[in-house]
Design an enzyme around this catalytic site. Structure first.
Site, PDB file in Angstrom:
ATOM      1  N   TYR A  56       0.737  -1.119  -0.077  1.00  0.00           N
ATOM      2  CA  TYR A  56       0.160   0.011  -0.010  1.00  0.00           C
ATOM      3  C   TYR A  56       0.816   1.348   0.058  1.00  0.00           C
ATOM      4  CZ  TYR A  56      -3.224   3.605   1.684  1.00  0.00           C
ATOM      5  OH  TYR A  56      -3.929   4.819   1.934  1.00  0.00           O
ATOM      6  N   GLU A 110       4.476   2.158  15.352  1.00  0.00           N
ATOM      7  CA  GLU A 110       5.149   1.524  13.958  1.00  0.00           C
ATOM      8  C   GLU A 110       4.258   1.417  13.063  1.00  0.00           C
ATOM      9  OE1 GLU A 110       8.453   2.152  13.500  1.00  0.00           O
ATOM     10  OE2 GLU A 110       8.651   1.184  11.607  1.00  0.00           O
ATOM     11  N   TYR A 133      -2.504  -1.319  10.922  1.00  0.00           N
ATOM     12  CA  TYR A 133      -2.985  -1.705   9.782  1.00  0.00           C
ATOM     13  C   TYR A 133      -4.269  -2.580   9.659  1.00  0.00           C
ATOM     14  CZ  TYR A 133      -3.167  -4.245   5.400  1.00  0.00           C
ATOM     15  OH  TYR A 133      -3.789  -4.843   4.079  1.00  0.00           O
ATOM     16  N   VAL A 134      -5.443  -2.446   8.874  1.00  0.00           N
ATOM     17  CA  VAL A 134      -6.643  -3.217   8.882  1.00  0.00           C
ATOM     18  C   VAL A 134      -6.748  -3.603   7.339  1.00  0.00           C
ATOM     19  CG1 VAL A 134      -9.049  -3.149   9.241  1.00  0.00           C
ATOM     20  CG2 VAL A 134      -7.528  -2.103  10.870  1.00  0.00           C
ATOM     21  N   GLY A 145     -14.193   0.417   7.349  1.00  0.00           N
ATOM     22  CA  GLY A 145     -15.371   1.229   7.100  1.00  0.00           C
ATOM     23  C   GLY A 145     -16.689   0.408   7.600  1.00  0.00           C
ATOM     24  N   GLY A 151     -14.932  -0.116  12.790  1.00  0.00           N
ATOM     25  CA  GLY A 151     -13.987   0.647  13.768  1.00  0.00           C
ATOM     26  C   GLY A 151     -12.994  -0.078  14.298  1.00  0.00           C
ATOM     27  N   GLY A 209      -9.792  -0.149  12.965  1.00  0.00           N
ATOM     28  CA  GLY A 209      -8.715   0.688  13.182  1.00  0.00           C
ATOM     29  C   GLY A 209      -8.714   1.423  14.437  1.00  0.00           C
ATOM     30  N   ASN A 268      -0.806  10.289   1.886  1.00  0.00           N
ATOM     31  CA  ASN A 268      -1.757   9.359   2.296  1.00  0.00           C
ATOM     32  C   ASN A 268      -2.784   9.952   3.064  1.00  0.00           C
ATOM     33  OD1 ASN A 268      -3.010   6.946   3.296  1.00  0.00           O
ATOM     34  ND2 ASN A 268      -1.249   6.149   4.461  1.00  0.00           N
ATOM     35  N   TYR A 291      -6.303  10.194  11.255  1.00  0.00           N
ATOM     36  CA  TYR A 291      -5.485  10.572  12.379  1.00  0.00           C
ATOM     37  C   TYR A 291      -6.270  12.027  13.089  1.00  0.00           C
ATOM     38  CZ  TYR A 291      -2.704   6.485  11.549  1.00  0.00           C
ATOM     39  OH  TYR A 291      -2.427   5.101  11.239  1.00  0.00           O
TER      40      TYR A 291
END
Lengths: 177, 177
Positions: free
Chosen positions: A26, A91, A94-95, A101, A107, A109, A136, A143
């Site tokens: 990604y 560090e 990831y999902v 969504g 939820g 993440g 990104n 965030y």
């Protein structure tokens, strides 16, 4: 809720290793991944582990077509601020795309990240830091919506690195005393 | 050489604390320092220390007008890259202004940094990372001349942070399981 967040075990390292690669793809840097699941097991589950990891696991009914039920992870470690003291650095977060969504009880993440924040508070850490690539925007927006500050924008912090030959050369300059 | 680099001891924490403040003043953020020398002693010299520290010490004949002989420090800790493995993060590198450049046997900053690089290699760490403010061109030039890459410029990495109320709020969102 159709998923749970739990501390990773050595048996999760194959799943974590698979998702580390998915995240690197990604981020457009898949050729950068040099760490195997054996190394993760060794470095994360020794006496003084180099990192800690939480995983998100779904119920059997939601497993992927490949049979995966561990579908997200947050890998973090303790750092230190000479201004504020004990801190946490996340560090990786990831999902897997199909569990973002729209997944029922969604939820994943946020759940992973808020568990890291909870561990952070329990350990008397005052900061949770991490890095995001500037292109990104979905992640940056995610965030920031949760209250994170972008210190590169607001204060001008740049990340620098020595590795490879530059690191070797620097180490060789060390005084003998 | 008229200085030596050595591992810090608990007795150095007052000097380290004084220099942490000097560095914060240079970075225009002196009001951000909340850590006392007692906290440094506790967090850096416990069983699983949160950080490691090297200090630079000059011979008595070079002591400052205030009587200081510990005139620089490098504070670092171990981190982890999920792509490359064990790494070192150098939180602070500082040398008192009067011991930069022209000091006999000069190169105190380089000596401190190269000792950190040496520890990094000894511990099988593959990277040495740190952060620099974008307006701090003397430091950026110093590091780049030694071979450091600026990852914010080259790859677009931004540093993000949760702290204070944003961190509390995030921690409160953690699932109960």
């Amino acid at each position: 809720m159709d998923f749970m967040i739990r501390a990773a075990t050595p048996e999760d390292c194959k799943d974590i290793s698979r998702m580390i690669m998915e995240l690197a793809v990604y981020e457009n840097m898949p050729d950068q991944v040099k760490i195997s699941h054996e190394v993760l097991e060794q470095d994360g589950f020794c006496k003084n582990p180099f990192f800690h990891c939480l995983v998100a696991e779904v119920a059997e009914q939601y497993r992927t077509t490949e049979g995966y039920t561990v579908i997200g992870y947050a890998l973090f470690f303790y750092t230190y601020s000479t201004w504020k003291g004990r801190s946490v650095y996340m560090e990786d977060l990831y999902v897997m795309p199909e569990f973002r969504g729209e997944f029922p009880g969604k939820g994943v993440g946020t759940a992973l990240m808020s568990k890291v924040a909870q561990v952070c508070k329990e350990q008397q850490c005052v900061r949770l830091q991490f890095s995001v690539l500037n292109w990104n925007t979905p992640s940056l927006d995610f965030y920031k919506a949760k209250g994170a500050q972008d210190l590169t924008d607001s204060e001008g912090w740049h990340v620098l690195r020595f590795d490879g030959e530059a690191l070797d050369k620097l180490a060789q300059m060390a005084p003998k005393n």
